[in-house]
Design an enzyme around this catalytic site. Structure first.
Site, mmCIF file in Angstrom:
data_model
loop_
_atom_site.group_PDB
_atom_site.id
_atom_site.type_symbol
_atom_site.label_atom_id
_atom_site.label_comp_id
_atom_site.label_asym_id
_atom_site.label_seq_id
_atom_site.Cartn_x
_atom_site.Cartn_y
_atom_site.Cartn_z
ATOM 1 C CG ASN A 107 -1.045 -0.162 2.539
ATOM 2 O OD1 ASN A 107 0.016 -1.316 2.971
ATOM 3 N ND2 ASN A 107 -1.404 0.414 3.123
ATOM 4 C CG ASP A 108 -0.017 4.331 3.715
ATOM 5 O OD1 ASP A 108 -0.894 3.679 2.479
ATOM 6 O OD2 ASP A 108 0.078 4.073 4.211
ATOM 7 C CD1 TRP B 78 1.658 -0.541 10.439
ATOM 8 C CD2 TRP B 78 -0.317 1.288 10.801
ATOM 9 N NE1 TRP B 78 0.398 -1.434 10.794
ATOM 10 C CE2 TRP B 78 -0.622 -0.109 10.989
ATOM 11 C CE3 TRP B 78 -1.420 1.932 10.858
ATOM 12 C CZ2 TRP B 78 -1.798 -0.828 11.832
ATOM 13 C CZ3 TRP B 78 -2.168 1.539 11.796
ATOM 14 C CH2 TRP B 78 -2.721 0.766 11.799
ATOM 15 N NE ARG C 185 -3.958 4.949 9.979
ATOM 16 C CZ ARG C 185 -4.786 5.806 11.020
ATOM 17 N NH1 ARG C 185 -4.675 5.672 12.160
ATOM 18 N NH2 ARG C 185 -6.094 5.801 10.487
ATOM 19 C CG ASP C 186 -0.335 7.787 8.271
ATOM 20 O OD1 ASP C 186 0.367 6.075 9.189
ATOM 21 O OD2 ASP C 186 -0.691 8.035 8.386
ATOM 22 C CD GLU D 112 -5.743 6.357 6.876
ATOM 23 O OE1 GLU D 112 -5.664 5.534 7.960
ATOM 24 O OE2 GLU D 112 -6.046 6.136 5.633
HETATM 25 N N1 DQQ Z 1 -1.914 2.764 5.789
HETATM 26 C C1 DQQ Z 1 -0.341 2.788 7.020
HETATM 27 C C2 DQQ Z 1 -1.633 3.992 8.254
HETATM 28 C C3 DQQ Z 1 -1.802 4.878 7.287
HETATM 29 C C4 DQQ Z 1 -2.673 4.348 5.945
HETATM 30 C C5 DQQ Z 1 -1.142 1.406 7.591
HETATM 31 C C6 DQQ Z 1 -3.237 4.737 4.687
HETATM 32 O O1 DQQ Z 1 0.290 4.198 8.800
HETATM 33 O O2 DQQ Z 1 -2.532 6.123 8.093
HETATM 34 O O3 DQQ Z 1 -0.264 0.654 6.319
HETATM 35 O O4 DQQ Z 1 -3.202 4.274 3.321
#
Ligand code: DQQ
Length: 538
Positions: free
Chosen positions: A21-22, A81, A145-146, A200
């Site tokens: 993913n990200d 994450w 987070r993030d 996010e």
């Molecule tokens: N994906 C991550 C998080 C974030 C989210 C987890 C956004 O840290 O907030 O895989 O897609």
């Protein structure tokens, strides 16, 4: 047939297998580009998050490295994450990331390269002083987070913001530090907005008011505007605001004070989430990465053995009108162009369907300029349409004749057009200007019933009378269609899973369903070579 992987992309970043993913911590360091990404090393569904890692010298070919950050400490045992990289004083890269700790709390951690002389920075260590930020003083432990790329203030202190939700309000909580180890929460957040839900992957960076050159995240001057981007968890869409960074109060002040996220702009009006930028100090530009999730079923993902790709990296800058950002695939992508089809001054009559031959229609790059000789035939514009452009694209598809338009491309089309993705424009006449609508309609993109087939749409902020043409660039890469209209002022990305990719007789057309002939003043289409992307053993 899915197992034969007809939907796998050629020119888009993806790992050899499993879930991604990200994009995380993109950076350029010592001549090497790094991309980390949210990765499940064990399976094709989300989970076990660690940081996958690849390196490149051209942003196009990527060498796979071992995962950089794994879940192995009490402060990240339940997941590593998303996060970002900061290059301290131009020489020391540091990663800030979110760990899910033993109690499933979200905390922020540091990771640093083990050996700065390793050109690929393959190993990362986690200092014992982790975590550096914890969910205390009213912060919800599951909405925190993030961390973004940090920036350096004129007072010598580092600043970084972390995404959060506080009482339903999306927030970027600000922290300060003078050593990158001890962080103190600022009295006010960098920004917060009523009712927008969890933010996010927030991103915050300066853009020059003029020109395409990018700036280091710490730069600030009078010629600069700031961008605040947030990924809205609820709608899985990325939004941004333009504004300025008030150094005295240490807050972001939007140009428009409307506190309603539906008024914010989007990088991309299709599928595009959890994006992140970095400053490419080698070529002095700011580059945007973004995750493109699948639109197929989980069962299909299991058969494919992979899920998730990244959009092609895009250079991003402020439009000369100061109203919005502009994006364009990095120049390096053009090195993949091979033989192609080139046309000039071709007329597209009403009802006309023109086949673009000479390129492999499943892996091509198309650029078209449409000239509209008679703007007067445009139908009247209704301002209420601005609220929901996708509805306009759904109500009148590519087969419904308008005044000026629809005209555009039919992509990944089967011989009888039973399957096709339509990327097209319609032009309307408003009170004192023309309005240009861009649609990317996936509703007939596949005969497979289980895939999600939305129609996306947005208006393109161009002065068609002045410019005399509308340009469209579309990147077609098996299961992804990435479109840039008006020179990158409006972008729409879609995931598609046509059956025709399996059977193989794939076509590409330009069309005009408007009431009058229009001119294709220039059309260029290229085959795209397949770069080396995370090929094992490379
Ligand atoms: N994906 C991550 C998080 C974030 C989210 C987890 C956004 O840290 O907030 O895989 O897609």
């Amino acid at each position: 047939s899915i197992a034969s992987n007809q939907y796998r992309t050629a020119c888009h970043f993806q790992p050899p297998k499993n879930w991604m993913n990200d994009p995380n911590g993109p950076m350029h360091y010592n001549g090497v580009y790094h991309l980390f990404y949210q990765y499940n090393p064990y399976s094709v569904v989300a989970g076990n998050k660690s940081w996958g890692h690849s390196t490149s010298t051209d942003l196009i070919n990527w060498t796979p490295q071992d995962p950089a950050i794994d879940r192995n400490k009490p402060y990240d045992i339940n997941g590593c994450w998303s996060g970002s990289a900061t290059i301290l004083h131009g020489s020391k890269p540091v990663i800030l990331y979110t760990g899910i700790d033993t109690e499933k709390r979200q905390v922020q951690n540091v990771a640093i390269p083990k050996n700065l002389s390793d050109p690929f920075l393959r190993e990362w260590t986690k200092p014992d002083y982790n975590p550096i930020m914890e969910p205390i003083d009213g912060i919800n432990a599951s909405q925190f987070r993030d961390p973004m790329t940090a920036w350096h203030g004129s007072d010598g202190h580092w600043r970084v913001a972390v995404g959060a939700e506080i009482e339903g309000n999306g927030t970027a909580i600000l922290y300060k530090s003078n050593d990158f180890v001890h962080w103190v929460r600022a009295a006010s957040p960098l920004h917060t907005s009523r009712g927008s839900g969890m933010w996010e992957c927030p991103d915050f960076y300066p853009v020059l008011s003029k020109g395409r050159q990018g700036l280091d995240t710490s730069e600030n001057s009078r010629d600069v505007k700031h961008v605040l981007k947030m990924s809205l968890a609820e709608t899985q869409s990325d939004h941004y605001m333009l504004g300025r960074y008030d150094l005295e109060k240490d807050v972001f002040v939007p140009d428009k004070t409307v506190d309603d996220y539906r008024e914010w702009l989007r990088y991309d009006y299709g599928k595009f989430y959890a994006s992140k930028t970095f400053f490419d100090e080698k070529k002095k530009r700011r580059i945007l990465w973004s995750w493109l999730n699948e639109s197929d079923s989980k069962a299909d993902d299991l058969l494919k053995g992979w899920a998730g790709i990244q959009a092609v990296p895009r250079t991003i800058w402020l439009d000369s009108n100061g109203r919005q950002l502009v994006q364009w695939p990095v120049k390096e992508l053009e090195s993949l162009r091979r033989t192609g089809a080139h046309l000039h001054n071709t007329e597209l009559k009403t009802g006309g369907l023109f086949e673009i031959k000479g390129v492999k229609a499943s892996q091509a790059n198309v650029e078209v300029d449409f000239e509209l000789p008679n703007l007067e035939i445009a139908k009247p514009f209704d301002p209420s349409w601005l609220i929901d452009p996708p509805k306009l694209c759904r109500d009148e598809d590519a087969s419904v004749q308008g005044g000026l338009g629809p005209f555009g491309l039919l992509i990944l089309a089967s011989p009888n057009l039973e399957e096709h993705t339509a990327v097209f424009f319609r032009v309307y006449k408003a009170h004192n200007r023309y309005r240009v609508l861009l649609c990317s309609d996936q509703r007939r993109s596949s005969l497979r019933p289980e895939v999600d087939k939305p129609a996306y749409g947005s208006f393109v902020d161009i002065d068609i009378k002045k410019e005399g043409k509308i340009s469209l660039r579309t990147l077609i890469d098996h299961s992804v269609v990435e479109s840039f209209a008006g020179g990158g002022r409006t972008c729409i990305t879609a995931r598609v899973y046509p059956e025709v990719l399996v059977t193989g007789d794939i076509h590409l057309y330009a069309f005009n369903n408007g009431t009058e002939t229009i001119k294709v003043s220039k059309l260029q289409a290229w085959d795209m070579a397949k770069p080396w992307i995370n090929v094992e053993g490379e």
